[in-house]
Design a protein around this motif. Sequence first.
Motif, PDB file in Angstrom:
ATOM      1  N   GLY A   1       0.854  -1.188   0.000  1.00  0.00           N
ATOM      2  CA  GLY A   1       0.000   0.000   0.000  1.00  0.00           C
ATOM      3  C   GLY A   1       0.878   1.222   0.000  1.00  0.00           C
ATOM      4  O   GLY A   1       2.059   1.150  -0.321  1.00  0.00           O
ATOM      5  N   PRO A   2       0.333   2.363   0.378  1.00  0.00           N
ATOM      6  CA  PRO A   2       1.164   3.560   0.450  1.00  0.00           C
ATOM      7  C   PRO A   2       2.199   3.440   1.562  1.00  0.00           C
ATOM      8  O   PRO A   2       1.839   3.190   2.704  1.00  0.00           O
ATOM      9  CB  PRO A   2       0.149   4.671   0.758  1.00  0.00           C
ATOM     10  N   LEU A   3       3.485   3.544   1.196  1.00  0.00           N
ATOM     11  CA  LEU A   3       4.548   3.314   2.184  1.00  0.00           C
ATOM     12  C   LEU A   3       5.504   4.480   2.325  1.00  0.00           C
ATOM     13  O   LEU A   3       5.912   4.811   3.421  1.00  0.00           O
ATOM     14  CB  LEU A   3       5.356   2.073   1.784  1.00  0.00           C
ATOM     15  N   THR A   4       5.892   5.062   1.202  1.00  0.00           N
ATOM     16  CA  THR A   4       6.876   6.141   1.284  1.00  0.00           C
ATOM     17  C   THR A   4       6.350   7.369   0.559  1.00  0.00           C
ATOM     18  O   THR A   4       5.463   7.279  -0.281  1.00  0.00           O
ATOM     19  CB  THR A   4       8.221   5.744   0.642  1.00  0.00           C
ATOM     20  N   VAL A   5       6.926   8.495   0.903  1.00  0.00           N
ATOM     21  CA  VAL A   5       6.524   9.761   0.298  1.00  0.00           C
ATOM     22  C   VAL A   5       7.793  10.512  -0.067  1.00  0.00           C
ATOM     23  O   VAL A   5       8.761  10.507   0.685  1.00  0.00           O
ATOM     24  CB  VAL A   5       5.692  10.598   1.298  1.00  0.00           C
ATOM     25  N   ASN A   6       7.830  11.109  -1.238  1.00  0.00           N
ATOM     26  CA  ASN A   6       8.963  11.960  -1.569  1.00  0.00           C
ATOM     27  C   ASN A   6       8.757  13.294  -0.879  1.00  0.00           C
ATOM     28  O   ASN A   6       7.750  13.965  -1.117  1.00  0.00           O
ATOM     29  CB  ASN A   6       9.061  12.149  -3.076  1.00  0.00           C
ATOM     30  N   PRO A   7       9.663  13.673   0.005  1.00  0.00           N
ATOM     31  CA  PRO A   7       9.431  14.886   0.779  1.00  0.00           C
ATOM     32  C   PRO A   7       9.456  16.124  -0.103  1.00  0.00           C
ATOM     33  O   PRO A   7      10.196  16.193  -1.065  1.00  0.00           O
ATOM     34  CB  PRO A   7      10.580  14.897   1.782  1.00  0.00           C
TER      35      PRO A   7
ATOM     36  N   SER B   1      10.486   9.848   2.715  1.00  0.00           N
ATOM     37  CA  SER B   1       9.970   9.771   4.079  1.00  0.00           C
ATOM     38  C   SER B   1       9.254   8.445   4.235  1.00  0.00           C
ATOM     39  O   SER B   1       8.552   7.996   3.330  1.00  0.00           O
ATOM     40  CB  SER B   1       9.000  10.918   4.350  1.00  0.00           C
TER      41      SER B   1
ATOM     42  N   GLU C   1      -5.532   1.089   3.006  1.00  0.00           N
ATOM     43  CA  GLU C   1      -4.839   0.356   1.956  1.00  0.00           C
ATOM     44  C   GLU C   1      -3.513  -0.204   2.457  1.00  0.00           C
ATOM     45  O   GLU C   1      -3.102  -1.297   2.088  1.00  0.00           O
ATOM     46  CB  GLU C   1      -4.608   1.240   0.726  1.00  0.00           C
TER      47      GLU C   1
END
Lengths: 90, 395
Positions: free
Chosen positions: A3-9, B205, B217
């Motif tokens: 699922g959603p795990l990481t985010v580009n800051p 992050s 999800e």
Amino acid sequence: MFGPLTVNPVKSKGSKTGSWRTLLRPHYLHKNCIACKMCAMICPEDCVSGKEKNAFLVDYNYCKGCGVCADICPKKDIEMVSEESKSEDK
Amino acid sequence: MKEFVEGSHAIAEIIKAVQPGVISAYPITPQTHIVEDLAQMVSNGELKSQFVNVESEHSAASVVLGGSATGVRVYTATSSQGLFYMQEVVFNIAGMRLPVVMTCANRAVSAPINIWNDQQDSISLRDAGWIQIYAEDNQEAVDFHLIAYRLAEDKRVMLPVMVCMDGFILTHGMETVDIPEQEKVNKFLPNYNPLYKLDPAHPISMGLLADPDYYMEARFAIQETMKESIGYLSEISQEFNAAFGRDYKDLLVEEYQTKDAEKVIVAMGSVCGTIKEVVDEQRAKGKKVGLLRIISYRPFPYARIYEALKDVPRVAVLDKAVSLGAYAPIAVEIKAAFYGKKKGPKVISSFVGGLGGRDITLESVHEVFRRLTAKEVNSDFIDLKPELLKEEYGE
């Protein structure tokens, strides 16, 4: 499966947090301004810009309506107005 | 190479072969010997790893979380209160899909304080999103660690794995163990290559706020991966067998004399060695009894258990943990596996034993078979001492 795990800051300017503003926002009267820049320097969001007299502006994408600019203005040229009030510089 | 060693030392040997870049742990009985040995190996220069001494289990778990997030293979071990102190980080590790491998040397939980074995600690963390596998003996405990790293670091899985071994009974027990050779380990377990990692040159992050638009999800994905892992466990077990010549079949359950059995005990961990002895004894007398050993507790192999027990008339589930105020943890799962199904045992009775290190003896196992009658019982404690229940306090 993932699922959603990481985010580009993004830099903090990427997050437009002006929607969190309190019920008041600063209204710059542009009458008695002496360009002392106190409002720009004290703004905790660093969202006040301007150089010339009567030409300072607030970026409402970031302003939280804390009111310290209106409080520190030596000429009382900034007033806090209700969010609902119509104003051309909103 | 075969060695006659203490269980903890055998685990330290296999972790040395696995070569984690970061090891962090806090001493707690009965897990301490494992990390004591590892600390010595690091300081002797036998193992090139960063061994981080910390002030608590919460920090130990946080260190391995951070280590794993930077893309390094990591290891930690704990027991009982230590595992509970790690709890919030344990959930975080799974949520961030970090392939941490931890040994849980199973121990009872306080209060009253008790350092001896039962399985309450890891079973209490069953919902954390960690794969949990339970060893019966020290050879298995060693092999399961190797399998655990392969499984955790599999790109299709990326979940942490907890290898559970009964405290003292296994950790402090001396057994002959075949420790896999370094070259074979290197071949079976290639270097860890993360899907993503913390890297200042390419910042990302991890584990940050997911509002209601995103959270479900992330959880659903773990649930799906858990289900898929049932197949991956079997697949990796077969590869392990090809490489090392020890066959753990599908690594979900072990069927011992269940084929034509009329009475079967379901259990988990080292107690299964004792049960096997009773089964052999009874079989020699012509009694049709058997054992179904659960190896993988999370993911729980419902379909596999259905197949194994669907024609057995009476099943006894022996739990070494309780869910106070409810049915015992494994018993719940076994009953659920048969609910609404056409076939299945007439009786699924649930027994609780061995809490806080009280020995489950051959006689205890005989007692379970004796109490497994047509009348179903739930959370029936075995080997209780009624004289200790006469204490009275207050009016």
